[in-house]
Enzyme design. Structure first.
Site, PDB file in Angstrom:
ATOM      1  N   ASN A   9     -20.214  -3.847  23.069  1.00  0.00           N
ATOM      2  CA  ASN A   9     -19.885  -3.530  24.460  1.00  0.00           C
ATOM      3  C   ASN A   9     -18.591  -2.720  24.427  1.00  0.00           C
ATOM      4  O   ASN A   9     -17.500  -3.271  24.300  1.00  0.00           O
ATOM      5  CB  ASN A   9     -19.702  -4.844  25.234  1.00  0.00           C
ATOM      6  N   LYS A  16     -15.889  -4.648  22.376  1.00  0.00           N
ATOM      7  CA  LYS A  16     -16.186  -6.066  22.158  1.00  0.00           C
ATOM      8  C   LYS A  16     -17.443  -6.160  21.298  1.00  0.00           C
ATOM      9  O   LYS A  16     -18.339  -5.322  21.435  1.00  0.00           O
ATOM     10  CB  LYS A  16     -16.432  -6.784  23.487  1.00  0.00           C
ATOM     11  N   ARG A  93     -24.438  -2.304  25.140  1.00  0.00           N
ATOM     12  CA  ARG A  93     -24.363  -2.290  26.598  1.00  0.00           C
ATOM     13  C   ARG A  93     -24.096  -0.846  27.017  1.00  0.00           C
ATOM     14  O   ARG A  93     -23.112  -0.241  26.575  1.00  0.00           O
ATOM     15  CB  ARG A  93     -23.214  -3.165  27.066  1.00  0.00           C
ATOM     16  N   HIS A 182     -23.670  -4.442  36.735  1.00  0.00           N
ATOM     17  CA  HIS A 182     -23.701  -5.867  36.342  1.00  0.00           C
ATOM     18  C   HIS A 182     -25.135  -6.362  36.161  1.00  0.00           C
ATOM     19  O   HIS A 182     -25.396  -7.569  36.237  1.00  0.00           O
ATOM     20  CB  HIS A 182     -22.996  -6.781  37.371  1.00  0.00           C
ATOM     21  N   HIS A 209     -21.518 -12.316  41.286  1.00  0.00           N
ATOM     22  CA  HIS A 209     -20.853 -12.102  39.991  1.00  0.00           C
ATOM     23  C   HIS A 209     -19.412 -11.738  40.315  1.00  0.00           C
ATOM     24  O   HIS A 209     -19.108 -10.599  40.681  1.00  0.00           O
ATOM     25  CB  HIS A 209     -21.565 -10.975  39.234  1.00  0.00           C
ATOM     26  N   LEU A 210     -18.528 -12.729  40.252  1.00  0.00           N
ATOM     27  CA  LEU A 210     -17.139 -12.529  40.682  1.00  0.00           C
ATOM     28  C   LEU A 210     -16.218 -12.600  39.479  1.00  0.00           C
ATOM     29  O   LEU A 210     -15.949 -13.680  38.957  1.00  0.00           O
ATOM     30  CB  LEU A 210     -16.742 -13.605  41.704  1.00  0.00           C
ATOM     31  N   GLY A 211     -15.770 -11.451  39.010  1.00  0.00           N
ATOM     32  CA  GLY A 211     -14.858 -11.412  37.864  1.00  0.00           C
ATOM     33  C   GLY A 211     -13.770 -10.415  38.140  1.00  0.00           C
ATOM     34  O   GLY A 211     -13.344 -10.250  39.286  1.00  0.00           O
ATOM     35  N   ARG A 242      -9.857  -2.595  41.935  1.00  0.00           N
ATOM     36  CA  ARG A 242     -10.692  -1.629  42.675  1.00  0.00           C
ATOM     37  C   ARG A 242     -10.806  -2.044  44.140  1.00  0.00           C
ATOM     38  O   ARG A 242     -10.882  -3.233  44.435  1.00  0.00           O
ATOM     39  CB  ARG A 242     -12.090  -1.557  42.051  1.00  0.00           C
ATOM     40  N   MET A 285      -6.706 -13.522  39.715  1.00  0.00           N
ATOM     41  CA  MET A 285      -6.847 -14.529  40.775  1.00  0.00           C
ATOM     42  C   MET A 285      -5.974 -15.755  40.513  1.00  0.00           C
ATOM     43  O   MET A 285      -5.441 -16.362  41.444  1.00  0.00           O
ATOM     44  CB  MET A 285      -8.324 -14.907  40.886  1.00  0.00           C
ATOM     45  N   ILE A 330     -14.195 -15.544  38.020  1.00  0.00           N
ATOM     46  CA  ILE A 330     -13.777 -16.242  39.246  1.00  0.00           C
ATOM     47  C   ILE A 330     -14.885 -17.195  39.704  1.00  0.00           C
ATOM     48  O   ILE A 330     -14.630 -18.361  40.021  1.00  0.00           O
ATOM     49  CB  ILE A 330     -13.430 -15.213  40.359  1.00  0.00           C
ATOM     50  N   GLU A 383     -23.882 -12.044  29.271  1.00  0.00           N
ATOM     51  CA  GLU A 383     -24.438 -10.699  29.147  1.00  0.00           C
ATOM     52  C   GLU A 383     -24.758 -10.353  27.692  1.00  0.00           C
ATOM     53  O   GLU A 383     -25.735  -9.666  27.407  1.00  0.00           O
ATOM     54  CB  GLU A 383     -23.442  -9.683  29.729  1.00  0.00           C
TER      55      GLU A 383
HETATM   56  P1  ADP Z   1     -14.512  -9.108  33.549  1.00  0.00           P
HETATM   57  O1  ADP Z   1     -15.012  -8.456  34.788  1.00  0.00           O
HETATM   58  O2  ADP Z   1     -13.347  -8.397  32.924  1.00  0.00           O
HETATM   59  O3  ADP Z   1     -15.581  -9.545  32.578  1.00  0.00           O
HETATM   60  P2  ADP Z   1     -14.181 -11.952  33.997  1.00  0.00           P
HETATM   61  O4  ADP Z   1     -15.557 -12.214  34.464  1.00  0.00           O
HETATM   62  O5  ADP Z   1     -13.767 -12.502  32.691  1.00  0.00           O
HETATM   63  O6  ADP Z   1     -13.817 -10.420  34.082  1.00  0.00           O
HETATM   64  O7  ADP Z   1     -13.182 -12.494  35.116  1.00  0.00           O
HETATM   65  C1  ADP Z   1     -11.806 -12.352  34.952  1.00  0.00           C
HETATM   66  C2  ADP Z   1     -11.129 -12.913  36.179  1.00  0.00           C
HETATM   67  O8  ADP Z   1     -11.498 -14.299  36.351  1.00  0.00           O
HETATM   68  C3  ADP Z   1      -9.625 -12.897  36.029  1.00  0.00           C
HETATM   69  O9  ADP Z   1      -9.081 -11.802  36.649  1.00  0.00           O
HETATM   70  C4  ADP Z   1      -9.189 -14.163  36.759  1.00  0.00           C
HETATM   71  O10 ADP Z   1      -8.681 -13.758  38.011  1.00  0.00           O
HETATM   72  C5  ADP Z   1     -10.442 -14.966  37.001  1.00  0.00           C
HETATM   73  N1  ADP Z   1     -10.308 -16.336  36.511  1.00  0.00           N
HETATM   74  C6  ADP Z   1     -10.510 -16.799  35.277  1.00  0.00           C
HETATM   75  N2  ADP Z   1     -10.265 -18.134  35.206  1.00  0.00           N
HETATM   76  C7  ADP Z   1      -9.886 -18.510  36.443  1.00  0.00           C
HETATM   77  C8  ADP Z   1      -9.496 -19.752  37.036  1.00  0.00           C
HETATM   78  N3  ADP Z   1      -9.434 -20.874  36.323  1.00  0.00           N
HETATM   79  N4  ADP Z   1      -9.180 -19.756  38.339  1.00  0.00           N
HETATM   80  C9  ADP Z   1      -9.208 -18.635  39.065  1.00  0.00           C
HETATM   81  N5  ADP Z   1      -9.585 -17.434  38.563  1.00  0.00           N
HETATM   82  C10 ADP Z   1      -9.911 -17.372  37.286  1.00  0.00           C
END
Ligand code: ADP
Length: 396
Positions: A9, A16, A93, A182, A209-211, A242, A285, A330, A383
């Site tokens: 990836n 990665k 990916r 995603h 999908h909250l990251g 973003r 977050m 998240i 993924e």
């Molecule tokens: P990516 O889109 O880079 O793959 P991830 O899915 O790993 O990202 O999500 C990263 C985000 O998850 C970080 O920015 C962080 O805000 C959030 N996160 C991770 N662990 C926690 C937690 N315990 N509580 C709140 N937010 C978290």
């Protein structure tokens, strides 16, 4: 005899990797790691199957800092660990498959040419996905490579949901349409849903999908009907840096009145907005939730309320919602965001089980009460495993 599958990836500043073994029914991870800080100060790190750190190295300062060298370094390291066993297939990916690719593809010169033709649709990502394919073709000429697309899962969206209300020719001739991203994460969730909840798997499910990058998708019987990201990964939810959904007129105003050029606007929308832009200090977050700053609070509330609005909008597109699934950084870890979202969706039929929501676990779990009209789940995404499965299926 088990086979080894390498998953790559690659992004602009990191690569990665995951190495899977296929002796079990589903591939299992042997090693995973990354080369980060490309072009600045590359660092290589890796973990084994038990999550122990087995490499943590900064490359010598005179070593090349590019993708090419990083891949050679990574492969050397892997080969020293696999004791003469060979890699059966490499899965990549790839961010954009355009309208050309709706499923994984075995790499051929035609496929590489096809990916190059898609560079204008994802100029910041696609070139970094193509480079490793070329380098590995040279390093491991006998190992088949497979491209797994982030857009492919969304090609099942009805045409209506793929269009913008621009003149129709823009979608037909220029490819300006809603692709969605995603997809590998959504496909993984769709693949495990049947074991978790058959009603959700067969029915109307909204996946969040909250990251760091965030999007949501509405699935009917496990197939995508609508997703929040569109032509690029900028649309929909606000993200770490973003902006998410924005009135296109803002971009015109930035150009015409603030005299910003395309590069400046790109930096603003991709790197300086979202949680970082609203809070003024962090895109993470966790930092925002640990802060007393009113702007951090504002960013957290903006994020949750955007998830709520998109959830309701996606539900409308599929005629209701049987299940809501939270995933990614998240979604999997942040009980506060899940709670805020679920409380604001009570009117739709979400009844959160607060105790279940507060439990920390890396297993899929239900977090709604037994009588909740909409079942709510936390399901960790994977993924890399999805890519490994697709790569194996492609050479089978
Ligand atoms: P990516 O889109 O880079 O793959 P991830 O899915 O790993 O990202 O999500 C990263 C985000 O998850 C970080 O920015 C962080 O805000 C959030 N996160 C991770 N662990 C926690 C937690 N315990 N509580 C709140 N937010 C978290």
């Amino acid at each position: 005899m088990s086979e080894l599958v390498l998953v790559i990836n690659a992004g602009s500043s990191s690569i990665k990797f995951s190495l899977f073994e296929t002796s079990a029914a589903d591939p299992i991870v042997l090693f995973k790691g990354q080369m980060e800080g490309l072009y600045v100060e590359p660092k290589f790190s890796a973990k084994d199957a038990a999550d122990n750190k087995v490499a943590n190295e900064t490359l010598p300062s005179d070593a090349p800092k590019n993708h090419d060298y990083a891949l050679r370094y990574m492969l050397n390291w892997l080969e020293s660990r696999i004791e003469g066993r060979s890699i059966a297939v490499i899965g990549h990916r790839v961010v954009h498959g355009g309208t050309t690719y709706s499923k994984p593809e075995l790499v051929t010169p035609e496929v590489i040419a096809g990916l190059e033709a898609l560079i204008p649709l994802a100029p910041l990502h696609e070139p970094h996905n193509i480079t490793p394919i070329r380098v590995l073709e040279e390093l491991l000429p006998n190992v088949p490579q497979v491209t797994c697309f982030d857009t492919a899962f969304h090609t099942t969206q009805p045409e209506l949901n793929q269009l913008f209300a621009l003149p129709y020719e823009f979608s037909q001739k220029e490819g300006i349409r809603r692709y969605g991203f995603h997809g590998l994460s959504y496909e993984y969730i769709a693949s495990v849903l049947p074991e978790i909840d058959t009603r959700a798997a067969e029915g109307r499910t909204v996946v969040a999908h909250l990251g760091n990058g965030s999007s949501m998708a509405a699935l009917l019987g496990g197939r995508c009907q609508l997703t929040t990201m569109g032509f690029t990964a900028l649309d929909g939810l606000p993200m770490g840096t973003r902006c998410g959904r924005i009135d296109a007129g803002v971009v015109l105003h930035l150009m015409n009145h603030l005299k910003m050029d395309a590069k400046q606007i790109e930096t603003l929308l991709y790197k300086e907005s979202g949680l970082l832009g609203l809070s003024g200090f962090s895109s993470d977050m966790r930092d925002l939730e640990n802060s007393d700053s009113p702007r951090a609070k504002l960013a957290v509330e903006y994020f949750a309320s955007s998830v709520v609005r998109e959830a309701a909008s996606l539900a409308a597109a599929i005629g209701g919602m049987d299940a809501l699934v939270f995933t990614a950084g998240i979604g999997e870890n942040d009980a506060n965001t899940r709670k805020a979202v679920c409380h604001q969706l009570r009117w739709l039929g979400v009844e959160l089980d607060e105790a279940a929501n507060a439990v920390r676990s890396s297993e899929p779990r239900r977090i709604s009460l037994a009588d909740s009209k909409i079942a709510v789940y936390v399901i960790p995404t994977n993924e890399e495993l999805m890519i490994a499965r697709q790569a194996l299926a492609c050479i089978a």
